[in-house]
Design a protein around this motif. Structure first.
Motif, PDB file in Angstrom:
ATOM      1  N   SER A 143       0.977  -1.208  -0.046  1.00 50.69           N
ATOM      2  CA  SER A 143       0.092  -0.148   0.050  1.00 50.69           C
ATOM      3  C   SER A 143       0.931   1.206  -0.039  1.00 50.69           C
ATOM      4  CB  SER A 143      -0.935   0.191   1.161  1.00 50.69           C
ATOM      5  OG  SER A 143      -1.813  -1.042   1.312  1.00 50.69           O
ATOM      6  N   MET A 144       2.065   1.076   0.560  1.00 55.18           N
ATOM      7  CA  MET A 144       2.759   2.374   0.756  1.00 55.18           C
ATOM      8  C   MET A 144       3.095   2.747  -0.778  1.00 55.18           C
ATOM      9  SD  MET A 144       5.284   1.239   3.925  1.00 55.18           S
ATOM     10  CE  MET A 144       6.469   2.525   3.567  1.00 55.18           C
ATOM     11  N   ALA A 145       3.316   1.838  -1.510  1.00 54.97           N
ATOM     12  CA  ALA A 145       3.621   2.513  -2.944  1.00 54.97           C
ATOM     13  C   ALA A 145       2.270   2.783  -3.516  1.00 54.97           C
ATOM     14  CB  ALA A 145       4.388   1.161  -3.653  1.00 54.97           C
ATOM     15  N   TYR A 146       1.310   1.760  -3.525  1.00 54.55           N
ATOM     16  CA  TYR A 146       0.161   1.745  -4.177  1.00 54.55           C
ATOM     17  C   TYR A 146      -0.612   3.228  -3.898  1.00 54.55           C
ATOM     18  CZ  TYR A 146      -4.245   0.048  -6.636  1.00 54.55           C
ATOM     19  OH  TYR A 146      -5.054  -0.127  -7.532  1.00 54.55           O
ATOM     20  N   MET A 147      -0.705   3.893  -2.479  1.00 52.78           N
ATOM     21  CA  MET A 147      -1.389   4.859  -2.419  1.00 52.78           C
ATOM     22  C   MET A 147      -0.572   6.189  -2.343  1.00 52.78           C
ATOM     23  SD  MET A 147      -4.267   3.297  -1.937  1.00 52.78           S
ATOM     24  CE  MET A 147      -5.312   5.019  -1.242  1.00 52.78           C
ATOM     25  N   SER A 148       0.654   5.828  -2.743  1.00 47.57           N
ATOM     26  CA  SER A 148       1.726   7.124  -2.467  1.00 47.57           C
ATOM     27  C   SER A 148       1.213   8.252  -3.364  1.00 47.57           C
ATOM     28  CB  SER A 148       2.999   6.652  -3.058  1.00 47.57           C
ATOM     29  OG  SER A 148       3.209   6.293  -4.431  1.00 47.57           O
ATOM     30  N   HIS A 149       0.495   8.263  -4.204  1.00 46.83           N
ATOM     31  CA  HIS A 149       0.038   9.572  -5.014  1.00 46.83           C
ATOM     32  C   HIS A 149      -1.242   9.760  -4.601  1.00 46.83           C
ATOM     33  CE1 HIS A 149       3.245   9.313  -7.404  1.00 46.83           C
ATOM     34  NE2 HIS A 149       3.095   7.920  -8.039  1.00 46.83           N
ATOM     35  N   ASP A 150      -1.844   9.159  -3.650  1.00 44.52           N
ATOM     36  CA  ASP A 150      -3.208   9.696  -3.088  1.00 44.52           C
ATOM     37  C   ASP A 150      -3.089  10.783  -2.152  1.00 44.52           C
ATOM     38  OD1 ASP A 150      -6.240   7.882  -3.309  1.00 44.52           O
ATOM     39  OD2 ASP A 150      -6.051   9.339  -1.690  1.00 44.52           O
TER      40      ASP A 150
ATOM     41  N   ASN B 257      -5.000  11.459   0.420  1.00 44.31           N
ATOM     42  CA  ASN B 257      -5.403  11.016   1.586  1.00 44.31           C
ATOM     43  C   ASN B 257      -4.594  10.154   1.962  1.00 44.31           C
ATOM     44  OD1 ASN B 257      -7.532  13.155   1.977  1.00 44.31           O
ATOM     45  ND2 ASN B 257      -8.716  11.876   0.375  1.00 44.31           N
ATOM     46  N   TYR B 258      -3.324   9.874   1.553  1.00 41.27           N
ATOM     47  CA  TYR B 258      -2.591   8.859   2.000  1.00 41.27           C
ATOM     48  C   TYR B 258      -2.329   8.710   3.611  1.00 41.27           C
ATOM     49  CZ  TYR B 258       2.249   6.470   2.156  1.00 41.27           C
ATOM     50  OH  TYR B 258       3.287   5.676   2.420  1.00 41.27           O
ATOM     51  N   SER B 259      -2.477   9.632   4.455  1.00 42.45           N
ATOM     52  CA  SER B 259      -2.424   9.223   5.902  1.00 42.45           C
ATOM     53  C   SER B 259      -3.772   8.770   6.307  1.00 42.45           C
ATOM     54  CB  SER B 259      -2.262  10.632   6.615  1.00 42.45           C
ATOM     55  OG  SER B 259      -2.490  10.662   7.744  1.00 42.45           O
ATOM     56  N   ARG B 260      -4.860   9.254   5.788  1.00 43.96           N
ATOM     57  CA  ARG B 260      -6.234   9.045   6.160  1.00 43.96           C
ATOM     58  C   ARG B 260      -6.126   7.255   5.823  1.00 43.96           C
ATOM     59  NH1 ARG B 260     -11.264   9.016   3.830  1.00 43.96           N
ATOM     60  NH2 ARG B 260     -10.744   9.985   2.031  1.00 43.96           N
ATOM     61  N   TYR B 261      -5.721   6.942   4.694  1.00 40.57           N
ATOM     62  CA  TYR B 261      -5.652   5.346   4.396  1.00 40.57           C
ATOM     63  C   TYR B 261      -5.186   4.638   5.278  1.00 40.57           C
ATOM     64  CZ  TYR B 261      -4.534   1.217   1.587  1.00 40.57           C
ATOM     65  OH  TYR B 261      -4.433   0.051   1.501  1.00 40.57           O
TER      66      TYR B 261
ATOM     67  N   HIS C  21      -2.634  -0.485 -11.557  1.00 39.24           N
ATOM     68  CA  HIS C  21      -2.004   0.466 -11.529  1.00 39.24           C
ATOM     69  C   HIS C  21      -1.223   0.857 -12.877  1.00 39.24           C
ATOM     70  CE1 HIS C  21      -0.034   3.102  -8.598  1.00 39.24           C
ATOM     71  NE2 HIS C  21       1.297   2.635  -9.350  1.00 39.24           N
ATOM     72  N   GLU C  22      -0.933  -0.243 -13.449  1.00 38.61           N
ATOM     73  CA  GLU C  22      -0.265   0.220 -14.920  1.00 38.61           C
ATOM     74  C   GLU C  22      -1.025   0.815 -15.920  1.00 38.61           C
ATOM     75  OE1 GLU C  22       3.013   0.412 -14.796  1.00 38.61           O
ATOM     76  OE2 GLU C  22       3.331  -0.385 -12.887  1.00 38.61           O
ATOM     77  N   MET C  23      -2.471  -0.006 -15.810  1.00 34.09           N
ATOM     78  CA  MET C  23      -3.433   0.449 -16.960  1.00 34.09           C
ATOM     79  C   MET C  23      -3.763   1.915 -16.426  1.00 34.09           C
ATOM     80  SD  MET C  23      -3.927  -2.149 -18.810  1.00 34.09           S
ATOM     81  CE  MET C  23      -5.465  -1.712 -19.726  1.00 34.09           C
ATOM     82  N   GLN C  24      -3.869   2.392 -15.282  1.00 38.54           N
ATOM     83  CA  GLN C  24      -4.267   3.547 -15.053  1.00 38.54           C
ATOM     84  C   GLN C  24      -2.913   4.530 -15.507  1.00 38.54           C
ATOM     85  OE1 GLN C  24      -7.034   4.236 -12.889  1.00 38.54           O
ATOM     86  NE2 GLN C  24      -6.532   6.393 -13.434  1.00 38.54           N
ATOM     87  N   HIS C  25      -1.897   4.056 -15.333  1.00 32.76           N
ATOM     88  CA  HIS C  25      -0.852   4.912 -15.764  1.00 32.76           C
ATOM     89  C   HIS C  25      -0.926   5.155 -17.391  1.00 32.76           C
ATOM     90  CE1 HIS C  25       2.684   6.098 -13.513  1.00 32.76           C
ATOM     91  NE2 HIS C  25       2.466   4.883 -12.588  1.00 32.76           N
ATOM     92  N   ILE C  26      -1.193   4.031 -18.056  1.00 26.55           N
ATOM     93  CA  ILE C  26      -1.465   4.235 -19.452  1.00 26.55           C
ATOM     94  C   ILE C  26      -2.449   4.956 -19.759  1.00 26.55           C
ATOM     95  CG2 ILE C  26      -2.093   2.879 -21.654  1.00 26.55           C
ATOM     96  CD1 ILE C  26      -0.849   0.450 -20.287  1.00 26.55           C
TER      97      ILE C  26
END
Lengths: 103, 686
Positions: free
Chosen positions: B110-117, B119-123, B373-378
């Motif tokens: 999650s530290m990587a997956y949510m890093s761009h969110d 609300n990282y802290s709330r997560y 995640h990768e599809m989202q990037h694309i």
């Protein structure tokens, strides 16, 4: 002999004339005369009734008192009239209306 | 039940307390951190790591050595003591380790997956809270606390599913999950209260332990006779029904399963955690805790419910195009297996499958997370308008994401249950025992194991379909948008480490040194007396063999259909396909049966409120206004009028009297005369 009723009718007539004079006249002296007429009507009554009190003659006595009193009051009233005249320059009682409150 | 409270055991109880409290501390700290602070990820991860280490220590010390029970009185109502305590037996210790070992990689991921969110802290606050609730649920020693943590887990999942609360679908999904779970909670509460009335205690050890109260109660002549008191028989069924309802809600069993696919609206890593060892496993865990309560008929009902759920969910998973939804229905299906296993008396197999399933389902969700995640990037880089979870746009990703691909294959094979994986060990145990169970039953019960077999083959098909669609063939997004550029990769260590760890946990050596005989698995042995493990009949050989050979055929079939693009032997748009694609129309059905009438009733009540109640109030209001006006008029014209009249009379008399005072002597005399005359007239007349 003249019955008492005649005296009383005369007296009532005199009293009413006097009363009328007192109420209607525009002259303080005439009002005084009216008062004298009323007094005399009363005295006439006294004398007329006094005829039936032969023992004490009370009616005559009261008549004398009333005559004396009338003379005294008339003297006082004349003095008042003179003073009124001096203050208001009139003896018409309608124009002497300072007895009432100012409004 | 014998309780041994040596100082060593006390130590373990405190260890367990520490393991539960670590995530709570992380939650509390994160709660006060600045929004979006990157520290929170580390705090939560370290907390769960410490918790994991502690739980492994407890596990080593306690597993297979007996029961540690540590309890204090929490509060007293009347003569009832409600305790707070920790119960460590094989089941809870195993779950403690499992939850931590699943939660740790998910945290790292999650530290990587949510890093761009934003609300990282709330997560991470929510995630720690969730872990705390689940760990608490696992170790508490009485039903009152079980209920409390049961609620907390439900609430935490509500927060997590609706994490992206600005997304309408996420809000709908978490409401749905919450309401469905409330239904189950009511069931659990009723069951707990009935048990309390019957046995006068909340303590799990006293109730369900060896020689516990439940073992000493019998149903005889319409009465449910326990050691303490007795109730009519029906209450025993109601209690079991309540627990079944609770299990159905938490573990997404028919008929309360529809919330789980919708719960995919939360972040993928949350899905991984909820689906693997925690939220949905809580139902199976509860079954494991209260298992002695169920009698034969109730177990049959459990078996049928689980079997039907497994079959239905697998059939739905065959046709879904949303990557995570396929996995969600797969989870429902596998949970159905576990419930079914409980029902057929395969208690140990059920828990074993719970453990193995946790690892490979978590792995598969994390794989899905990487792909999405990768599809989202694309999608973001090229400004496309596509659903990053739709498998129809994917394909050929095995060369771009080699590590993810390998992890997906391992997870997939474990889910299908092919040899050399953990899934093989646990699933075959369930199937074999299902067949043995049906032998002792009436013929109609043969449907259960057969349906389960078919479900297993369907599992093989949809897993193969998923892997082929995502990782094989050509990248189908290029068909729709030929000019996009993309460069995708497996991601950083935060992604790779959990995948590798979970992949290893999906292989057989973790559970048994013998890759083909499930009876040798240590988890299995821990829950059964050893004489139970003999290979009594032919089922132990032919079922695994037949199952796996046919599974391979099914996989090849899927290969033929999706890679070689041969036609399916049946047409695609028949009613079976529609049934599956529309999830057996359960959502529509529930909409029609529950949602619409409730909405209609609400609308009716709304109209009644508007017209009826408000109308009445308005009428009342008008009456009061009218009365007020009337009162005002009476006051103004009658009461005031009287006073004014009085005043006017007095004024008139005053004026009249004043006019006598003219100041003229003769008027006074006339007045006096008039009064005297009037007096005499008065006297004369009266």
């Amino acid at each position: 002999m003249i019955p008492l009723t005649h005296y009383l009718v005369l007296s009532a007539a005199l009293f009413c004339i006097g009363l009328y004079v007192v109420l209607a006249k525009r002259n303080a002296i005439q009002i005084l005369i009216g008062i004298e007429l009323m007094l005399n009507a009363a005295i006439l009554n006294l004398v007329a009734f006094g005829k039936h009190d032969k023992v004490n003659n009370g009616g005559q006595m009261f008549a004398l008192f009333a005559i004396v009193l009338a003379a005294a009051t008339t003297a006082v009233a004349l003095a008042i009239v003179l003073n009124v005249y001096r203050r208001y320059k009139t003896i018409d009682p309608d124009k002497v209306d300072k007895l009432k409150d100012k409004n | 039940m014998k309780e041994t409270l040596t100082s060593d055991n006390m130590n373990m109880a405190y260890h367990a307390l520490a393991a539960v409290m670590m995530p709570f501390i992380a939650f509390a700290v994160n709660f006060f951190l600045k929004r979006g602070s990157k520290v929170s990820g580390w705090i939560s991860t370290i907390a769960i790591a410490i918790s994991a280490v502690i739980s492994i220590i407890i596990f080593n010390h306690t597993f297979n050595t007996g029961t540690i029970h540590f309890s204090r009185t929490w509060f007293t109502i009347g003569a009832t003591n409600v305790p707070v305590g920790i119960l460590l037996n094989n089941l809870s210790v195993l779950m403690l380790v499992l939850v931590n070992l699943i939660a740790l990689p998910v945290h790292i991921y999650s530290m990587a997956y949510m890093s761009h969110d934003k609300n990282y802290s709330r997560y991470f606050t929510y995630l720690s809270f969730f872990c705390f609730s689940m760990l608490g649920l696992v170790v508490v020693d009485n039903l009152a606390l079980v209920y409390a943590f049961w609620e907390l887990v439900g609430f935490a999942s509500y927060l997590l599913i609706g994490f992206w609360y600005k997304k309408q679908s996420a809000v709908q999904a978490n409401k749905k999950a919450f309401i469905m779970n409330r239904i189950g909670d009511v069931g659990l509460l009723i069951a707990i209260l009935i048990l309390f009335v019957q046995y006068h205690t909340f303590d799990i050890g006293t109730l369900f332990g060896k020689d516990g109260l439940v073992f000493h109660s019998v149903i005889n002549a319409g009465s449910w006779i326990g050691p303490v008191t007795q109730l009519p028989q029906v209450w025993q069924y109601v209690a079991c029904g309540g627990i079944m309802l609770a299990v159905a809600a938490k573990s997404a069993q028919f008929p309360l399963h529809t919330w789980l696919p919708d719960a995919m609206e939360g972040p993928t890593s949350v899905s991984a955690l909820i689906h693997a060892a925690t939220m949905v496993a809580a139902g199976i865990f509860l079954l494991g805790r209260v298992y002695p309560l169920f009698n034969v008929h109730e177990l049959d009902a459990l078996a049928v419910m689980g079997c039907f759920t497994a079959f239905m969910a697998a059939s739905i998973a065959l046709t879904q195009n949303d990557l995570k939804r396929v996995l969600a229905f797969s989870t429902i299906s596998q949970l159905g297996f576990m419930v079914m296993a409980m029902g057929v008396g395969a208690y140990a197999s059920s828990l074993f499958h719970l453990v193995t399933h946790a690892f490979f389902k978590c792995l598969l969700f994390l794989v899905a997370g990487v792909v999405i995640h990768e599809m989202q990037h694309i999608k973001d880089e090229n400004g496309l308008d596509i659903d990053p979870q739709n498998m129809l746009y994917m394909g050929g990703l095995r060369k771009k994401l080699p590590l993810t691909f390998i992890a997906a294959v391992i997870g997939g094979l474990a889910l299908i249950g092919l040899p050399l994986t953990s899934g093989y060990l646990s699933k075959d145990g369930i199937l074999i025992q299902a067949f043995e169970w049906s032998d002792s039953k009436a013929g109609i019960f043969k449907i259960v194991p057969i349906l389960t077999l078919i479900t297993s083959w369907m599992t093989a098909f949809y897993v193969a379909r998923l892997i082929f669609k995502v990782f094989f063939g050509k990248f189908r997004l290029l068909d729709v948008h030929p000019n996009i550029k993309f460069h995708v990769s497996d991601g950083g260590w935060n992604y790779k480490l959990p995948l590798v760890f979970l992949s290893i946990c999906c292989l057989f050596p973790v559970f048994s040194l013998n890759p083909v005989l499930y009876e040798h698995a240590w988890v299995y042995k821990a829950f059964l007396p050893s004489n139970f493990l003999e290979r009594q009949n032919i089922y132990h050989t032919i079922i695994p063999a037949g199952l796996n050979i046919l599974s391979l055929v099914v996989i090849y079939w899927a290969y033929a259909v999706y890679i070689q693009e041969r036609k399916l032997p049946i047409r695609q748009n028949n009613w079976l396909f529609d049934l599956s694609y529309n999830q057996w129309y359960f959502n529509n059905l529930y909409n029609a049966i529950f949602v619409k009438p409730v909405l209609a009733l609400s609308n009716g009540l709304f109209v009644f409120d508007r017209k009826g109640i408000d109308g009445f109030i308005h009428a009342l209001q008008n009456i009061v206004i009218w009365l007020g006006k009337l009162a005002a008029n009476i006051d103004r014209y009658i009461i005031d009028g009287l006073l004014h009249l009085l005043a006017a009379i007095v004024k008139y008399i005053g004026n009249l009297v004043r006019s006598f005072q003219t100041g003229r002597v003769q008027y006074y005399l006339i007045s006096m005369l008039a009064v005297i005359v009037a007096w005499f007239i008065f006297k004369t007349l009266i």
